[in-house]
Design an enzyme around this catalytic site. Sequence first.
Site, PDB file in Angstrom:
ATOM      1  N   TYR A  71      -8.323  14.584   1.094  1.00  0.00           N
ATOM      2  CA  TYR A  71      -7.458  15.540   0.382  1.00  0.00           C
ATOM      3  C   TYR A  71      -8.371  16.294  -0.626  1.00  0.00           C
ATOM      4  O   TYR A  71      -9.563  16.364  -0.564  1.00  0.00           O
ATOM      5  CB  TYR A  71      -6.407  14.631  -0.307  1.00  0.00           C
ATOM      6  N   SER A 101       0.889  -1.243   0.030  1.00  0.00           N
ATOM      7  CA  SER A 101       0.018  -0.081   0.085  1.00  0.00           C
ATOM      8  C   SER A 101       0.839   1.334   0.088  1.00  0.00           C
ATOM      9  O   SER A 101       1.893   1.337   0.726  1.00  0.00           O
ATOM     10  CB  SER A 101      -0.708  -0.024   1.142  1.00  0.00           C
ATOM     11  N   PRO A 102       0.396   2.329  -0.783  1.00  0.00           N
ATOM     12  CA  PRO A 102       0.845   3.815  -0.453  1.00  0.00           C
ATOM     13  C   PRO A 102       1.050   4.203   0.934  1.00  0.00           C
ATOM     14  O   PRO A 102       0.304   4.275   1.607  1.00  0.00           O
ATOM     15  CB  PRO A 102       0.258   4.606  -1.448  1.00  0.00           C
TER      16      PRO A 102
END
Length: 542
Positions: free
Chosen positions: A334, A174-175
């Site tokens: 975000y 995963s990032p």
Amino acid sequence: AHLRGSAQWIRFPRVVCKRWVHHNGRAPVVLMGDAAHTAHFSIGSGTKLAFEDAISLAERIAEQPGDLAAALARYEELRGVEVLKIQNAARNSTEWFENVERHAKLEPEQFAYALLTRSQRISHENLRLRDAGYVGELEGWLAAKAGLKAEAVPPMFTPFRLRGLKLKNRVVVSPMAQYSAVHGIPGDHHLVHLGARAMGGAGLVFAEMTCTSPDARITPGCPGLWNDEQQAAWQRIVDFVHANTTAKIAMQLGHAGAKGSTRVPWEGEDLPLQAGNWPLLSASPQQYLDGVSAWSRAMSRADMDRVRDEFVAATRRAALAGFDWLELHCAHGYLLSAFLSPLTNQRSDDYGGSLANRLRFPIEVFAAMRAAWPADKPMSVRLSAHDWVPGGNTPADAVEIARAFQAAGCDLIDVSSGQVSKQQQPVYGRMYQTPFADLIRNEIGIATMAVGAISEADHVNSIVAAGRADLCAIARPHLANPAWTLLEAAKIGHVSGVGADWPVQYLSGKNQLERNLERERQLAAQNAGLSAQEQANLAQGV
């Protein structure tokens, strides 16, 4: 339809008492069974839970003779946790039955497996203990579907194809933000971090969210992809992965929006910078932390044009750097997530109000990126499938959002949740976000990636085999162990190397690890009093 029309099914009372013991000055009153808790009858656990309560109560009293109050407190503590697990499983099971039409699209073999594992409490290896023959046949069927003809392999080690890309297995690193870039340039830390995990067996390794401009960063330590020096640094990492491993590597592009201009977490998570702040943009004016964070301003159309073009420029740089896969970050509060959620989008123009309007700018950005990204390479979108706040986006909204991205050319939805508002109240548990990936995948027919509290091979095998998701992104376990995939392969006895190839430099470690784990399985079997044949099966991972 029959289930939805059943009053008993719909109105089943989910009960969990805060306290299970009442001291009334005489003999204490202790609750057990349905008096203390209930679990939907779709998993048939009511009587079982009552018996387990009684057994646990007797064990606690036996453990602490002469201290009844302590024993009762321990009973309440231990059983409370177990009941919450069962109630979460019952909720998963109930939802599965209420949406049979969605799962009926699966082929019969996968439908049957999904039914058996619907609660997420019965796992792949648990089924193997019950019927090794059945699981072996299913694994053979899944392997053949994935193009493997030689042998049956665990589902997590089957290949996966998307556009012109083939992944060797279903495990994704995963990032994970490292906050270690300098002027947006990834350095030696990123090379070692991503390179080690690519060598560790995963099929796909994600770079952390990479920003499209200096004012798109979360922190000064976030990497970027807006200039030649950054592009060259990323290409160095991509070239290493391609030259030294069989993994593929993905870039995730994002813009922090109102969550930007903050300190690195170890200096104060989500707190604004003490100096050197930059102005923040979002869908609407907001503070991520009320009274603490800096205020963002609402984006103008000129801002949207600039930000869109920065995403496109970064997309072209990612292609030149050689990345195999590109993801657009539209989750976690975000910038683009802020447009999608009604909690953060209070606009009154064409970009606010209805879901179709809230989607307008994120889809515009995605479509422009898709046009700039090579046609034979996949693109995905990370979504928050649930805001976990009243008035926010729900899983039903996430389906419509995913459908819009699918129509714009998205190949896979990376299904996360939350982090849009500090008022969120998630319901945690193992694989707790997987039902959202299942919903989106099987409702609209798009590949999905499950994330969140997936921590062992058994989880990945169960998710993939049941058709709940196509890929599983593993985060924290990969921080603890870069070779998580290879270790899990050895743990479940998958020694053939299909989908789990070791770097040739490390092969001697593979053999020793497998021998040590085999001895541990044999010792455990002996201690459990298993027969010789059962011990042999266990040693082989059966």
